[in-house]
Design an enzyme around this catalytic site. Structure first.
Site, PDB file in Angstrom:
ATOM      1  N   ILE A  12       0.735  -1.271   0.210  1.00 36.61           N
ATOM      2  CA  ILE A  12       0.063  -0.016   0.010  1.00 36.61           C
ATOM      3  C   ILE A  12       1.043   1.481  -0.086  1.00 36.61           C
ATOM      4  O   ILE A  12       0.505   2.015  -0.748  1.00 36.61           O
ATOM      5  CB  ILE A  12      -1.094  -0.040   1.204  1.00 36.61           C
ATOM      6  N   GLU A  31       9.775   3.906   6.723  1.00 34.03           N
ATOM      7  CA  GLU A  31       9.528   2.064   6.933  1.00 34.03           C
ATOM      8  C   GLU A  31      10.105   1.753   8.295  1.00 34.03           C
ATOM      9  O   GLU A  31      11.480   1.942   8.435  1.00 34.03           O
ATOM     10  CB  GLU A  31       9.893   1.391   5.579  1.00 34.03           C
ATOM     11  N   THR A  40       3.275  -7.291   6.415  1.00 34.50           N
ATOM     12  CA  THR A  40       2.302  -7.765   6.197  1.00 34.50           C
ATOM     13  C   THR A  40       2.223  -8.233   4.725  1.00 34.50           C
ATOM     14  O   THR A  40       1.777  -9.203   4.410  1.00 34.50           O
ATOM     15  CB  THR A  40       1.291  -6.551   6.288  1.00 34.50           C
ATOM     16  N   ALA A  46      -0.983 -13.323  -1.937  1.00 34.05           N
ATOM     17  CA  ALA A  46      -0.630 -12.980  -3.130  1.00 34.05           C
ATOM     18  C   ALA A  46      -1.738 -13.034  -4.120  1.00 34.05           C
ATOM     19  O   ALA A  46      -1.501 -12.919  -5.320  1.00 34.05           O
ATOM     20  CB  ALA A  46       0.228 -13.815  -3.747  1.00 34.05           C
ATOM     21  N   ILE A  47      -3.075 -12.980  -3.665  1.00 29.97           N
ATOM     22  CA  ILE A  47      -4.211 -12.872  -4.690  1.00 29.97           C
ATOM     23  C   ILE A  47      -4.661 -11.612  -4.786  1.00 29.97           C
ATOM     24  O   ILE A  47      -4.773 -10.769  -3.915  1.00 29.97           O
ATOM     25  CB  ILE A  47      -5.220 -13.735  -4.136  1.00 29.97           C
ATOM     26  N   HIS A  49      -8.178 -10.096  -5.721  1.00 26.12           N
ATOM     27  CA  HIS A  49      -9.413 -10.693  -5.590  1.00 26.12           C
ATOM     28  C   HIS A  49     -10.157  -9.807  -6.571  1.00 26.12           C
ATOM     29  O   HIS A  49      -9.944  -8.628  -6.985  1.00 26.12           O
ATOM     30  CB  HIS A  49     -10.023 -10.358  -4.252  1.00 26.12           C
ATOM     31  N   VAL A 177       8.100   5.680  12.895  1.00 25.56           N
ATOM     32  CA  VAL A 177       7.643   6.846  13.365  1.00 25.56           C
ATOM     33  C   VAL A 177       7.155   6.674  14.939  1.00 25.56           C
ATOM     34  O   VAL A 177       6.232   5.821  14.896  1.00 25.56           O
ATOM     35  CB  VAL A 177       6.470   7.452  12.517  1.00 25.56           C
TER      36      VAL A 177
END
Length: 215
Positions: A12, A31, A40, A46-47, A49, A177
């Site tokens: 994301i 990061e 995550t 790995a789909i 949808h 952070v």
């Protein structure tokens, strides 16, 4: 001052950075781990949808279908391994089929049709086995969504992050952070490298998103 601070660089955060890197903005990713896609994202299925699960009319329904198509375009553009294999929701016995159709499969079909999932349809036992002959012979039907796909999640995130960095986005690894304060012009983020000021924040912290939200 940054225009946008992205907290987290899983799929994301990397996607947000990739999109924002097309604009004349000062953008940085923070990061907490020592690499991209290290939490995550690397543990997901790995789909990609198709979009028959979300309730019609919701933002999730719209973005699921739109995002599935967009992911296909991005993977092609960035040479990321991608396979549009479709998906099947199976009924495996005659006793199961009426219940599945009324309570689950038909609801998913109705959702998918309302959400604009391309090509979604209900299959007979014969159609299902013709498509996947190695299924259990007791299968009596299925819901088929041809736009569902699989992707390499690590390579997907890495490719988007790499393009973002090449386009000028700063990537700070091992840089969690730990505190956020509101300021007159936006927000002040406390990081191991010091205080960073930004106009906007994108919370893409995965399993730590709630903690970031609470800051």
């Amino acid at each position: 001052m940054l225009d946008v601070a992205i907290i987290g660089c899983g799929v994301i955060g990397a996607a947000a950075a990739y999109e924002l890197s097309h604009y004349p903005l000062q953008t940085a990713i923070f990061e907490a781990e020592n690499d991209v896609a290290d939490c995550t994202t690397k543990a997901n299925s790995a789909i990609l949808h198709a979009g028959y699960d979300p309730e019609p009319g919701t933002r999730m329904a719209r973005l699921n279908v739109e995002g599935s198509a967009l992911a296909k375009e991005i993977c092609a553009r960035l040479d990321v391994p991608y396979l549009q294999c479709g998906s099947l929701v199976l009924a495996l016995s005659p006793e199961e089929l009426p219940h599945l159709q009324k309570m689950y499969e038909q609801k998913l079909y109705a959702n998918g049709a309302a959400n604009g999932v391309p090509g979604i349809r209900l299959l007979s036992a014969e159609e299902t086995l013709a498509m996947e002959p190695n299924l259990a012979p007791t299968v009596v039907g299925a819901l088929y969504a041809p736009s569902a796909a699989i992707v390499s999640p690590w390579e997907f995130a890495l490719a988007m992050a790499e393009v973002a960095v090449r386009n000028g986005v700063e990537l700070h690894r091992s840089c969690p952070v730990t505190h956020i304060e509101k300021t007159a012009g936006g927000w002040a983020l406390t990081t191991p490298s010091g205080i960073v000021e930004t106009r906007y924040i994108i919370n893409a912290a995965g399993i730590s998103a709630q903690a970031v939200h609470d800051m």
